[in-house]
Each structure stands twice: as structure tokens, then as C-alpha cells.
Design a protein around this motif. Structure first.
Motif, PDB file in Angstrom:
ATOM      1  N   GLY A  28       0.833  -1.194   0.000  1.00 37.27           N
ATOM      2  CA  GLY A  28       0.000   0.000   0.000  1.00 37.27           C
ATOM      3  C   GLY A  28       0.867   1.244   0.000  1.00 37.27           C
ATOM      4  O   GLY A  28       2.105   1.168   0.063  1.00 37.27           O
ATOM      5  N   SER A  30       1.303   5.212   1.736  1.00 32.88           N
ATOM      6  CA  SER A  30       0.894   6.031   2.880  1.00 32.88           C
ATOM      7  C   SER A  30       1.732   7.303   2.936  1.00 32.88           C
ATOM      8  O   SER A  30       2.902   7.315   2.552  1.00 32.88           O
ATOM      9  CB  SER A  30       1.061   5.252   4.192  1.00 32.88           C
ATOM     10  OG  SER A  30       0.801   6.080   5.308  1.00 32.88           O
ATOM     11  N   GLU A  40       4.280  -1.151   3.394  1.00 32.94           N
ATOM     12  CA  GLU A  40       3.772  -0.026   2.617  1.00 32.94           C
ATOM     13  C   GLU A  40       4.921   0.867   2.153  1.00 32.94           C
ATOM     14  O   GLU A  40       6.005   0.858   2.727  1.00 32.94           O
ATOM     15  CB  GLU A  40       2.779   0.800   3.433  1.00 32.94           C
ATOM     16  CG  GLU A  40       1.435   0.121   3.631  1.00 32.94           C
ATOM     17  CD  GLU A  40       0.406   1.021   4.283  1.00 32.94           C
ATOM     18  OE1 GLU A  40      -0.801   0.823   4.022  1.00 32.94           O
ATOM     19  OE2 GLU A  40       0.796   1.921   5.052  1.00 32.94           O
ATOM     20  N   ALA A  63       7.722   0.113   7.067  1.00 33.40           N
ATOM     21  CA  ALA A  63       7.611   0.537   5.674  1.00 33.40           C
ATOM     22  C   ALA A  63       8.623  -0.203   4.809  1.00 33.40           C
ATOM     23  O   ALA A  63       9.766  -0.428   5.227  1.00 33.40           O
ATOM     24  CB  ALA A  63       7.829   2.043   5.558  1.00 33.40           C
ATOM     25  N   ASN A 151      -3.991   3.532  -3.897  1.00 34.31           N
ATOM     26  CA  ASN A 151      -4.302   2.350  -3.090  1.00 34.31           C
ATOM     27  C   ASN A 151      -5.488   1.554  -3.635  1.00 34.31           C
ATOM     28  O   ASN A 151      -6.001   0.659  -2.962  1.00 34.31           O
ATOM     29  CB  ASN A 151      -4.585   2.766  -1.646  1.00 34.31           C
ATOM     30  CG  ASN A 151      -3.319   3.056  -0.878  1.00 34.31           C
ATOM     31  OD1 ASN A 151      -2.434   2.213  -0.768  1.00 34.31           O
ATOM     32  ND2 ASN A 151      -3.202   4.269  -0.348  1.00 34.31           N
TER      33      ASN A 151
END
Length: 462
Positions: A28, A30, A40, A63, A151
Motif C-alpha cells: 500500500g 501512505s 507499505e 515501511a 491504493n
């Protein structure tokens, strides 16, 4: 599930991978190092703070790597980075790249009020008919819209994107990014008057959302809102179709709305068909929004009959008219949390909700904070609340902030509460204010900070 491969990240951004990247993908995208999830990509945007200062925090919290436009001196040499000329442009390119490759049917929503509740309604009812993607929060600006698109799962059937504005020229580029199948304009009201001057200026800017429609796309317009003719004119000028809700000529309009056990029962007519359904809130403004939401469902080709029945499963989110019973040592109170945002239109709706006689409450108490970004008439717009019929059934009004002080001065003695200069002063006085059986509304613009009043009330639980 991995949303992005490393090769697709490079294709989308034209960036360079440096540092020690693992071979698997990205789960994803962020922009918040505090809430980053494992695997992410952290996007180091420059907003109130520069995200480049929080890269190490994001990596420590799991991350996979960071999207950057320079390498800070305190970053270890093996940190996985995707280096680009501009982080903002790269984020936008991630959103565009994913949207271009998605088969999801997408609804883009704007309006002065009702954007987030309509988005959440749509997500609730569409995800019962197919995999649906929508942002978990009010991600509706130059950061939030590309982030929502970045996303978007590649296998989603539907997507819902919220688009907001603070100044002229913001709506169109965000709308074009979404390439929407359907756009919904909920209502036009007195919000951001500081930047737009009047309702007509707001309507002209909101109408720019139709420029993001795909060929053959449809605009869903509120026939009962100020500026409707402006919205129609822009839609026709854009070469797009439109369909309307509300008013006397809307394609979907309510024949009857009635309160029913803290919710709203709606009977409406859709072309030559009758629909009857329940909206999971006692706010009539939510029921009105539901008409536009159902039109969007039909325009997407989904099942409007099923969607209408599933609306009962939706509830307002925290800060946007959510309702809860709180047990205090002295007894129950009933809290309406509407502290996320405020303008005259949403303030009127919130006071209507407070005034409803759906509960056996002893008093109706309002905590009202400043409405911001209203321009040169901001004082008058606060003062004129005194003339609203919605105040007739409110027992006491407490105010916070320099703008709401103008209302406080005009309140009649029988409903005039205290005026507070700071939220901490108000919080310290809560135990002296609240009584058993009170129905309490907390309403203000977000930056006034009345959400802390809501938290303080909840903290008083028995």
C-alpha cells in the motif's frame, strides 16, 4: 495482497530505486509515518511538515521503502528509497497509473456538505454487491485524491473518491485524475466564502467535477440545492448527461420521510417505481443525501433495490453526526458528535438533529464553535443563527471562539449559556454543565478543536 510491484513503481514515477530493496512488492501507499503499515511505501510529502524528516520512523515501523526527492543526511545508506524529482508529482502519477489500469467503476463526489457521509453510504451498500474501494478518512485534497487512487486494488469492482476544495481551480485537476464514471454533487452551501465570495462562485467551482467524467459518464445533481442551474449548465456544456434527485422534478424524489426509532423511513419515487427504505440516522439531511447515493448506484448498473435496503446498515461516522448514549455517574446523556466541520448549511442540519423530539431527554444542549473560512460576512453569518427556527427547541447554547461570541451576545437570556475563550476552559466546566438526560450537540469547524470536548465527555463515562 501486494498492490504494487517495484517495476510498476518505477514505470509510474520514472524514479530510481536505490538502497536495499527486497524483491517482493508493496502492500500500500501512505503519507503518514505514524500509521504506516508493514510493507507499505512511505511517501515523504511536504505539507505542514516535511515527510523526509520521518523516513527513519516509517522504516522502523515496517515501511518497505520511501518515495523521496532528496536523500536526508541522517538516512542509512542501505535504506530502500525511490528517488524522484518531485514527490508530489510522483504521488499524482501513482494515482493516475493505477486508475488507468483499473476496471473499477468509479464515483467521484463533491459538495459543500455531505461528501464524506455520502462516500461512506456508497461504500457500505456497494461493497455488498462487489469489491469496493474508498478512503478510510476524508482524503479529498491534492494529497488525498491521488493517495486514494494509488491504493485502489486492481481487482476492485467499484471505487468511491471524495473531492474537496479550499480555493478556485482545485476541483478540475483532481476530477480529471479520477476519470469517473459517475459524479455526485451533494449540495451547495455557504462554505469557503472567503475564497469564492458567494454561492454562485462555489457552484461554478463544484461544477468543474464534471470535467473528470469519462465519455458517456453521468452527473448526479441535487435539484433542490442553490446553484442547481449552474451545475446543470456546466454539465451540458461539458457534453455530459445528468440525472437529478430531490426537488419537484427530480428523477428520484422523496414522497415522505418520517422518524422511526431514531432512524428515518423514506418513501420515494424513482421514475415510475416506488422505493421504501430506512436510513440509519435520525438526520433528515442524511436521508436527502441517500437519494443521490441511490441514483449513483443505479448509474453504475448496480442493484438499486438491494442498495436501498442495505442503507439501514450505514451509520454516521465519528465527528459527522454520529449518535451515542453515554452513561455518566449522574445518569445517561445522549451525544451528537458533529465536530469535524462546520458551515452555515451543516450547522443548520446539526441543530435540526438536536431539536428532534425522538428521545425522552430533559434538555437539548449545544456546544457551538466558530465556523471558519466564511469571508467578509463571517460575523453576520454567525449572528444570523439567532433567527433560525432550529433554535426554538434548544434549551441552552454554550459557545466557543471569537466568531461565536457574536452569536452569544444575541442569544436570549433563557437559552444563553456560557461563552468560553478556550476549549480547556470549557472542558474543565463540563461536570457543572451536563445533567442526566441531556441531549448534547458538539459542532464547529475542525481546527477549532471541539473534538477534544467530545473526547472529554466520553472520558466522563461511569
Amino acid at each position: 495482497m501486494m498492490l504494487w510491484s517495484q517495476s510498476d513503481l518505477v514505470k509510474a514515477t520514472a524514479g530510481d530505486l536505490i538502497g536495499d530493496w527486497r524483491n517482493d512488492g508493496i502492500a500500500g501507499v501512505s503519507i503518514d509515518s505514524r500509521s504506516i503499515k508493514s510493507d507499505e511505501l512511505f511517501v515523504a510529502v511536504k505539507a505542514k511538515r516535511d515527510g523526509h524528516n520521518f523516513i527513519n520512523d516509517a522504516i522502523r515501523l515496517g515501511a518497505k521503502g520511501a518515495l523521496v526527492d532528496h536523500i536526508p543526511a541522517d538516512i542509512p545508506s542501505n535504506t530502500p528509497l525511490l528517488l524522484v524529482p518531485s514527490v508530489q508529482e510522483a504521488l499524482e502519477n501513482l494515482g493516475k497509473y493505477r486508475r488507468e489500469r483499473s476496471q473499477a467503476k468509479l464515483v467521484a463526489i463533491t459538495g459543500s456538505v455531505g461528501k464524506t457521509s455520502s462516500k461512506n453510504m456508497l461504500k457500505t451498500i456497494l461493497e455488498l454487491q462487489g469489491k469496493t474501494h474508498a478512503s478510510p478518512a476524508s482524503f479529498n485534497n491534492y494529497l488525498g485524491v491521488p493517495l486514494t487512487l494509488a491504493n485502489l486494488p486492481i481487482d476492485a469492482t467499484y471505487a468511491v473518491v471524495e473531492i474537496g476544495m479550499n480555493k478556485p481551480g482545485e476541483i478540475e485537476p483532481l476530477a480529471r485524475m479520477t476519470s469517473a464514471d459517475v459524479v455526485l454533487i451533494t449540495a451547495i452551501g455557504k462554505a469557503h466564502l472567503e475564497a469564492f465570495g458567494d454561492i454562485a462562485g462555489i457552484a461554478h467551482e463544484k461544477a468543474q467535477i464534471v470535467k473528470g467524467l469519462k465519455s458517456g459518464g453521468i452527473a448526479v445533481l441535487n435539484a433542490d440545492t442553490p446553484g442547481y442551474e449552474i451545475l446543470k449548465k456546466q454539465t451540458i456544456k461539458n457534453g455530459s448527461q445528468f440525472i437529478s434527485f430531490g426537488g419537484i422534478d427530480g428523477n428520484l424524489r422523496a414522497k415522505k420521510m418520517q422518524k422511526l426509532n431514531g432512524r428515518i423511513k423514506v418513501q420515494c419515487q424513482f421514475n415510475d417505481r416506488d422505493l421504501e427504505f430506512i436510513v440509519g440516522s435520525s438526520g433528515f439531511h442524511f436521508a436527502e443525501n441517500s437519494l443521490g447515493v441511490l441514483l449513483c448506484v443505479d448509474c453504475l448498473g448496480a442493484d438499486i433495490e438491494k442498495a436501498s435496503q442495505d442503507l439501514a446498515k450505514w451509520e454516521p461516522s465519528s465527528g459527522r453526526g454520529s449518535f451515542e448514549k453515554i452513561l455518566l455517574p449522574s445518569g445517561n446523556i445522549f451525544l451528537i458528535d458533529d465536530a469535524f466541520n462546520a458551515n452555515p448549511s451543516s450547522m443548520k442540519s446539526a441543530l435540526q438533529l438536536l431539536s428532534q423530539r425522538t428521545l425522552n431527554c430533559s434538555r437539548r444542549v449545544a456546544f457551538l464553535g466558530d465556523m471558519l473560512e466564511l469571508g467578509e460576512n463571517e460575523v453576520m453569518l454567525h449572528e444570523e443563527i439567532i433567527s433560525w427556527p432550529e433554535l426554538a427547541d434548544v434549551d441552552i447554547i454554550h459557545t466557543l471562539g471569537p466568531l461565536m461570541y457574536h452569536l452569544h451576545k444575541k442569544l436570549p437570556f433563557n437559552i444563553k449559556g456560557c461563552h468560553y475563550e478556550s476549549k480547556n476552559e470549557l472542558i474543565s466546566d463540563l461536570e457543572n454543565i451536563l445533567q442526566e438526560g441531556d441531549k448534547v450537540l458538539v459542532k464547529s469547524s475542525k481546527s477549532v478543536g471541539l473534538s477534544s470536548i467530545v473526547d472529554a465527555i466520553r472520558a466522563m463515562k461511569k
